[in-house]
Design a protein around this motif. Structure first.
Motif, PDB file in Angstrom:
ATOM      1  N   ASP A 193      27.056  -6.713 -61.677  1.00  0.00           N
ATOM      2  CA  ASP A 193      25.939  -6.825 -62.622  1.00  0.00           C
ATOM      3  C   ASP A 193      25.091  -5.555 -62.628  1.00  0.00           C
ATOM      4  OD1 ASP A 193      26.603  -9.317 -63.548  1.00  0.00           O
ATOM      5  OD2 ASP A 193      25.323 -10.387 -62.130  1.00  0.00           O
ATOM      6  N   ASP A 194      24.778  -5.028 -61.444  1.00  0.00           N
ATOM      7  CA  ASP A 194      23.923  -3.840 -61.345  1.00  0.00           C
ATOM      8  C   ASP A 194      24.593  -2.612 -61.946  1.00  0.00           C
ATOM      9  OD1 ASP A 194      21.897  -5.252 -60.199  1.00  0.00           O
ATOM     10  OD2 ASP A 194      22.318  -4.630 -58.138  1.00  0.00           O
ATOM     11  N   PHE A 219      16.317  -1.519 -70.941  1.00  0.00           N
ATOM     12  CA  PHE A 219      16.629  -2.938 -71.079  1.00  0.00           C
ATOM     13  C   PHE A 219      17.726  -3.377 -70.106  1.00  0.00           C
ATOM     14  CE2 PHE A 219      14.832  -1.385 -74.970  1.00  0.00           C
ATOM     15  CZ  PHE A 219      13.956  -2.391 -75.352  1.00  0.00           C
ATOM     16  N   GLU A 220      17.690  -4.659 -69.772  1.00  0.00           N
ATOM     17  CA  GLU A 220      18.696  -5.227 -68.864  1.00  0.00           C
ATOM     18  C   GLU A 220      20.044  -5.410 -69.551  1.00  0.00           C
ATOM     19  OE1 GLU A 220      17.159  -8.411 -65.978  1.00  0.00           O
ATOM     20  OE2 GLU A 220      15.807  -8.577 -67.697  1.00  0.00           O
ATOM     21  N   GLN A 225      30.079 -14.636 -80.181  1.00  0.00           N
ATOM     22  CA  GLN A 225      30.849 -14.336 -78.971  1.00  0.00           C
ATOM     23  C   GLN A 225      30.670 -12.878 -78.576  1.00  0.00           C
ATOM     24  OE1 GLN A 225      33.446 -16.879 -77.640  1.00  0.00           O
ATOM     25  NE2 GLN A 225      32.822 -15.681 -75.871  1.00  0.00           N
ATOM     26  N   GLN A 226      30.720 -11.980 -79.565  1.00  0.00           N
ATOM     27  CA  GLN A 226      30.572 -10.550 -79.286  1.00  0.00           C
ATOM     28  C   GLN A 226      29.191 -10.251 -78.717  1.00  0.00           C
ATOM     29  OE1 GLN A 226      31.187  -8.000 -82.697  1.00  0.00           O
ATOM     30  NE2 GLN A 226      30.422  -6.191 -81.620  1.00  0.00           N
ATOM     31  N   LEU A 227      28.165 -10.876 -79.290  1.00  0.00           N
ATOM     32  CA  LEU A 227      26.806 -10.678 -78.781  1.00  0.00           C
ATOM     33  C   LEU A 227      26.703 -11.124 -77.333  1.00  0.00           C
ATOM     34  CD1 LEU A 227      23.770 -10.105 -79.153  1.00  0.00           C
ATOM     35  CD2 LEU A 227      23.538 -12.427 -80.072  1.00  0.00           C
ATOM     36  N   ASN A 228      27.237 -12.285 -77.046  1.00  0.00           N
ATOM     37  CA  ASN A 228      27.181 -12.824 -75.688  1.00  0.00           C
ATOM     38  C   ASN A 228      27.957 -11.942 -74.708  1.00  0.00           C
ATOM     39  OD1 ASN A 228      26.269 -14.984 -74.009  1.00  0.00           O
ATOM     40  ND2 ASN A 228      28.358 -15.768 -73.937  1.00  0.00           N
ATOM     41  N   ASN A 229      29.162 -11.545 -75.081  1.00  0.00           N
ATOM     42  CA  ASN A 229      30.008 -10.753 -74.185  1.00  0.00           C
ATOM     43  C   ASN A 229      29.452  -9.358 -73.948  1.00  0.00           C
ATOM     44  OD1 ASN A 229      31.723 -12.930 -74.131  1.00  0.00           O
ATOM     45  ND2 ASN A 229      33.303 -12.013 -75.414  1.00  0.00           N
ATOM     46  N   SER A 230      28.935  -8.719 -75.004  1.00  0.00           N
ATOM     47  CA  SER A 230      28.468  -7.341 -74.857  1.00  0.00           C
ATOM     48  C   SER A 230      27.234  -7.248 -73.973  1.00  0.00           C
ATOM     49  CB  SER A 230      28.164  -6.738 -76.233  1.00  0.00           C
ATOM     50  OG  SER A 230      27.171  -7.501 -76.914  1.00  0.00           O
ATOM     51  N   ILE A 231      26.439  -8.293 -73.932  1.00  0.00           N
ATOM     52  CA  ILE A 231      25.245  -8.268 -73.077  1.00  0.00           C
ATOM     53  C   ILE A 231      25.590  -8.644 -71.649  1.00  0.00           C
ATOM     54  CG2 ILE A 231      23.071  -9.467 -72.606  1.00  0.00           C
ATOM     55  CD1 ILE A 231      22.567  -9.472 -75.600  1.00  0.00           C
ATOM     56  N   LEU A 232      26.370  -9.700 -71.478  1.00  0.00           N
ATOM     57  CA  LEU A 232      26.697 -10.160 -70.128  1.00  0.00           C
ATOM     58  C   LEU A 232      27.842  -9.365 -69.507  1.00  0.00           C
ATOM     59  CD1 LEU A 232      26.389 -14.000 -70.694  1.00  0.00           C
ATOM     60  CD2 LEU A 232      24.681 -12.429 -69.756  1.00  0.00           C
ATOM     61  N   LYS A 238      20.716 -20.158 -73.882  1.00  0.00           N
ATOM     62  CA  LYS A 238      20.775 -20.493 -72.461  1.00  0.00           C
ATOM     63  C   LYS A 238      20.995 -19.267 -71.584  1.00  0.00           C
ATOM     64  CE  LYS A 238      23.248 -23.444 -69.149  1.00  0.00           C
ATOM     65  NZ  LYS A 238      24.338 -24.447 -68.986  1.00  0.00           N
ATOM     66  N   ARG A 239      21.879 -18.372 -72.034  1.00  0.00           N
ATOM     67  CA  ARG A 239      22.280 -17.250 -71.192  1.00  0.00           C
ATOM     68  C   ARG A 239      21.389 -16.020 -71.341  1.00  0.00           C
ATOM     69  NH1 ARG A 239      27.851 -17.138 -69.309  1.00  0.00           N
ATOM     70  NH2 ARG A 239      28.744 -19.213 -69.523  1.00  0.00           N
ATOM     71  N   LEU A 240      20.694 -15.900 -72.458  1.00  0.00           N
ATOM     72  CA  LEU A 240      19.983 -14.651 -72.726  1.00  0.00           C
ATOM     73  C   LEU A 240      18.463 -14.757 -72.653  1.00  0.00           C
ATOM     74  CD1 LEU A 240      22.070 -13.308 -75.763  1.00  0.00           C
ATOM     75  CD2 LEU A 240      22.543 -13.132 -73.306  1.00  0.00           C
ATOM     76  N   GLN A 241      17.923 -15.970 -72.567  1.00  0.00           N
ATOM     77  CA  GLN A 241      16.474 -16.107 -72.704  1.00  0.00           C
ATOM     78  C   GLN A 241      15.678 -15.653 -71.483  1.00  0.00           C
ATOM     79  OE1 GLN A 241      16.289 -20.914 -71.657  1.00  0.00           O
ATOM     80  NE2 GLN A 241      15.664 -20.141 -73.643  1.00  0.00           N
ATOM     81  N   THR A 242      16.356 -15.294 -70.405  1.00  0.00           N
ATOM     82  CA  THR A 242      15.629 -14.782 -69.239  1.00  0.00           C
ATOM     83  C   THR A 242      15.771 -13.266 -69.091  1.00  0.00           C
ATOM     84  OG1 THR A 242      17.544 -15.122 -67.773  1.00  0.00           O
ATOM     85  CG2 THR A 242      15.975 -16.950 -68.007  1.00  0.00           C
ATOM     86  N   LYS A 243      16.517 -12.619 -69.974  1.00  0.00           N
ATOM     87  CA  LYS A 243      16.794 -11.192 -69.841  1.00  0.00           C
ATOM     88  C   LYS A 243      15.997 -10.366 -70.850  1.00  0.00           C
ATOM     89  CE  LYS A 243      21.550 -11.948 -68.237  1.00  0.00           C
ATOM     90  NZ  LYS A 243      21.328 -11.364 -66.896  1.00  0.00           N
ATOM     91  N   ARG A 244      15.654  -9.167 -70.424  1.00  0.00           N
ATOM     92  CA  ARG A 244      15.010  -8.220 -71.328  1.00  0.00           C
ATOM     93  C   ARG A 244      16.108  -7.480 -72.096  1.00  0.00           C
ATOM     94  NH1 ARG A 244      11.347  -2.770 -70.136  1.00  0.00           N
ATOM     95  NH2 ARG A 244      10.561  -2.605 -72.273  1.00  0.00           N
ATOM     96  N   LEU A 245      16.207  -7.745 -73.405  1.00  0.00           N
ATOM     97  CA  LEU A 245      17.361  -7.296 -74.165  1.00  0.00           C
ATOM     98  C   LEU A 245      16.980  -6.382 -75.324  1.00  0.00           C
ATOM     99  CD1 LEU A 245      19.238 -10.715 -74.443  1.00  0.00           C
ATOM    100  CD2 LEU A 245      19.528  -8.943 -72.707  1.00  0.00           C
ATOM    101  N   LEU A 246      17.919  -5.528 -75.667  1.00  0.00           N
ATOM    102  CA  LEU A 246      17.855  -4.745 -76.904  1.00  0.00           C
ATOM    103  C   LEU A 246      19.048  -5.160 -77.754  1.00  0.00           C
ATOM    104  CD1 LEU A 246      16.845  -2.479 -78.758  1.00  0.00           C
ATOM    105  CD2 LEU A 246      18.236  -0.877 -77.409  1.00  0.00           C
ATOM    106  N   VAL A 247      18.785  -5.757 -78.911  1.00  0.00           N
ATOM    107  CA  VAL A 247      19.836  -6.224 -79.805  1.00  0.00           C
ATOM    108  C   VAL A 247      19.610  -5.613 -81.184  1.00  0.00           C
ATOM    109  CG1 VAL A 247      20.885  -8.225 -80.936  1.00  0.00           C
ATOM    110  CG2 VAL A 247      20.128  -8.390 -78.552  1.00  0.00           C
ATOM    111  N   VAL A 248      20.664  -5.034 -81.746  1.00  0.00           N
ATOM    112  CA  VAL A 248      20.603  -4.517 -83.118  1.00  0.00           C
ATOM    113  C   VAL A 248      21.590  -5.298 -83.969  1.00  0.00           C
ATOM    114  CG1 VAL A 248      20.932  -2.533 -84.635  1.00  0.00           C
ATOM    115  CG2 VAL A 248      19.941  -2.205 -82.361  1.00  0.00           C
ATOM    116  N   LEU A 249      21.100  -5.902 -85.031  1.00  0.00           N
ATOM    117  CA  LEU A 249      21.935  -6.587 -86.024  1.00  0.00           C
ATOM    118  C   LEU A 249      21.937  -5.713 -87.267  1.00  0.00           C
ATOM    119  CD1 LEU A 249      20.607 -10.241 -85.549  1.00  0.00           C
ATOM    120  CD2 LEU A 249      22.498  -9.106 -84.366  1.00  0.00           C
ATOM    121  N   ASP A 250      23.038  -5.041 -87.504  1.00  0.00           N
ATOM    122  CA  ASP A 250      23.109  -4.039 -88.566  1.00  0.00           C
ATOM    123  C   ASP A 250      23.708  -4.600 -89.853  1.00  0.00           C
ATOM    124  OD1 ASP A 250      23.256  -1.319 -89.724  1.00  0.00           O
ATOM    125  OD2 ASP A 250      25.415  -1.603 -89.463  1.00  0.00           O
TER     126      ASP A 250
END
Length: 485
Positions: A136-137, A201-202, A225-232, A251-263
């Motif tokens: 993870d680190d 960002f995490e 699926q791509q959003l979930n996989n690319s972050i985790l 469930k999986r992303l609401q505790t993380k500090r994220l940068l997401v771009v929807l283009d």
């Protein structure tokens, strides 16, 4: 992990490829190489982490070559490399002054690596837990930059404006919308700001061309699926439908500090399934959305909006010259022709790039021929991008757009609305839709339309019957009216 021997030093520099690594891992100890270290290496490789390991390249007691130090220094995350002290002492014993200096440099590099915070197995119940934490680190530090291109004209100033809207350091979750006509540079700008701030960002994810890749329910699930996989950065359970995808993302992303771009988003459903609410993401997350539809961004409730404008004359000339001449300045003999091309593009980034690249190394008479052709036939690559916005309109809105392109550009909005309403086109709401989709603008009560969009409208009408103007739905050029009559 290292031991000494009377073996001759072996060369290492030829065995390490010139690329950088995400991690350096020592396999030098028999006590761990067949269990923990081996398991860690397998996990690193399985998760796509470019890892250097030294068991195959260095003989026991071999000289620690410059390439090895470089591999460690270039690694984004280093495993503890203690145990090489004996090897240093052995080689330093009979070394001359110059060699001692080299060995000292090696010592310093390894000391720095060894002083990094590590993982104590005694703090974990199972080896698998510490391996999971290490993975993870490392994944957090191994972000890949997106290709934007060199010397994007005026980008520094634009990025500063965007940063002020994004407010990276504020604690809330913030959604920012970037809008403008097709080809104006929304994707380029979003990639540039993404590269600029991603290290804060995490987890990060850039979903490009959402419009095209999320047309229906099944493709939208793939985007989830791509959003979930690319972050985790892991192999995650397969998402079977959109509702399940929403649940998994929250469930999986609401505790993380994220940068997401929807283009390039063009439907509200895409936003509802990929970034529905602010509380889907952890504190200080940033969601950047690009679209041709300002109204869509407002409906979704973005916190700030930024409209991408055309480049000014100076910026447009500089960008065009980079593509047409492979330098910032125009060729002396092409100054007047370059000015005509830049005037034609009206500051649209895509058009400047496309025409600049097309005219590269072409002769003056070929430039003149292309400019004459553009008056009658727009560049197909540019038109394909602009046409996407038109194709997304309903039948009434398409008719309204073509009427404005052919007859009413520059006319008073109220005057145009009265005329078109009398024709049953529901102009009041239609004009608002065209404005929201960046197909028209207003200036002191008059309707404006970018020249390239107007030219696109003309071409759409011409293509109804390319060689028979008498069958066109509209006639706006005097010579064509005369011919038909």
């Amino acid at each position: 992990m290292a031991s000494t021997s009377s073996r001759k030093p072996s060369s290492f520099s030829t065995s390490i490829p010139p690329s950088s690594y995400d991690a350096f891992l020592s396999f030098r100890g028999e006590d761990t190489r067949r269990n923990f270290t081996g398991h860690l290496y397998h996990a690193l490789v399985t998760n796509g982490i470019n890892t250097f390991k030294d068991d195959e390249e260095l003989e026991t007691g071999g000289v620690i070559a410059e390439a090895l130090i470089q591999a460690i220094e270039e690694s984004k995350c280093e495993d503890k490399v203690g145990g090489y002290g004996k090897a240093f002492a052995y080689h330093q014993k009979d070394a001359n002054q110059e060699k001692k200096k080299e060995i000292q440099k090696w010592r310093m590099a390894f000391t720095e690596a060894g002083n990094l915070a590590g993982y104590d197995l005694q703090n974990y119940r199972y080896e698998l837990e510490v391996i999971e934490n290490i993975i993870d680190d490392i994944l957090k530090t191994s972000h890949q930059l997106l290709h934007v291109g060199n010397n994007i004209i005026g980008m520094n100033l634009l990025l500063e404006k965007l940063k002020s809207l994004i407010e990276v350091e504020s604690n809330d979750v913030r959604m920012v919308g970037i809008y403008g006509i097709g080809g104006i540079g929304k994707t380029t700008m979003s990639k540039a700001i993404y590269n600029e701030i991603l290290t804060k960002f995490e987890g990060i994810s850039f979903l490009e061309n959402v419009r095209e890749k999320s047309k229906d329910d099944s493709s939208l699930v793939q985007s989830q699926q791509q959003l979930n996989n690319s972050i985790l950065k892991r192999k995650n359970p397969t998402i079977s439908n959109g509702h399940e995808g929403i649940h998994v993302i929250r469930k999986r992303l609401q505790t993380k500090r994220l940068l997401v771009v929807l283009d390039d988003v063009d439907k509200l459903k895409q936003l509802e399934n990929l970034a529905g609410k602010h509380d889907w993401f952890g504190p200080r997350s940033r969601i950047i959305i690009t679209s041709r539809d300002q109204h869509l961004l407002n409906v979704h409730g973005v916190d700030a909006l930024h409209e991408v404008k055309e480049l000014n004359q100076k910026e447009a000339t500089q960008l065009f010259s980079q593509h047409a001449f492979q330098k910032d300045l125009r060729e002396e003999h092409y100054v007047e022709l370059s000015k005509r091309v830049v005037d034609y593009t009206k500051g649209v980034l895509l058009t400047l790039k496309v025409l600049g690249s097309f005219l590269f190394r072409k002769k003056i008479r070929e430039w003149e021929s292309e400019l004459c052709k553009l008056k009658r036939k727009p560049n197909i690559d540019v038109q394909n991008v602009l046409r996407i916005s038109f194709d997304g309109l309903d039948d009434f809105q398409k008719e309204l757009f073509l009427d404005i392109a052919c007859f009413f550009k520059g006319q008073n909005e109220n005057f145009v609305t009265r005329i078109l309403d009398s024709c049953g086109f529901h102009a009041t709401i239609g004009i608002k839709v065209l404005s929201d989709k960046c197909l028209i603008t207003f200036f002191h009560g008059t309707i404006r339309m970018h020249d390239l969009l107007q030219q696109m409208g003309w071409e759409i009408v011409r293509q109804e019957y390319p060689r028979e103007p008498g069958k066109w739905s509209r006639l706006w050029e005097l010579d064509k009216v005369y011919d038909v009559l």
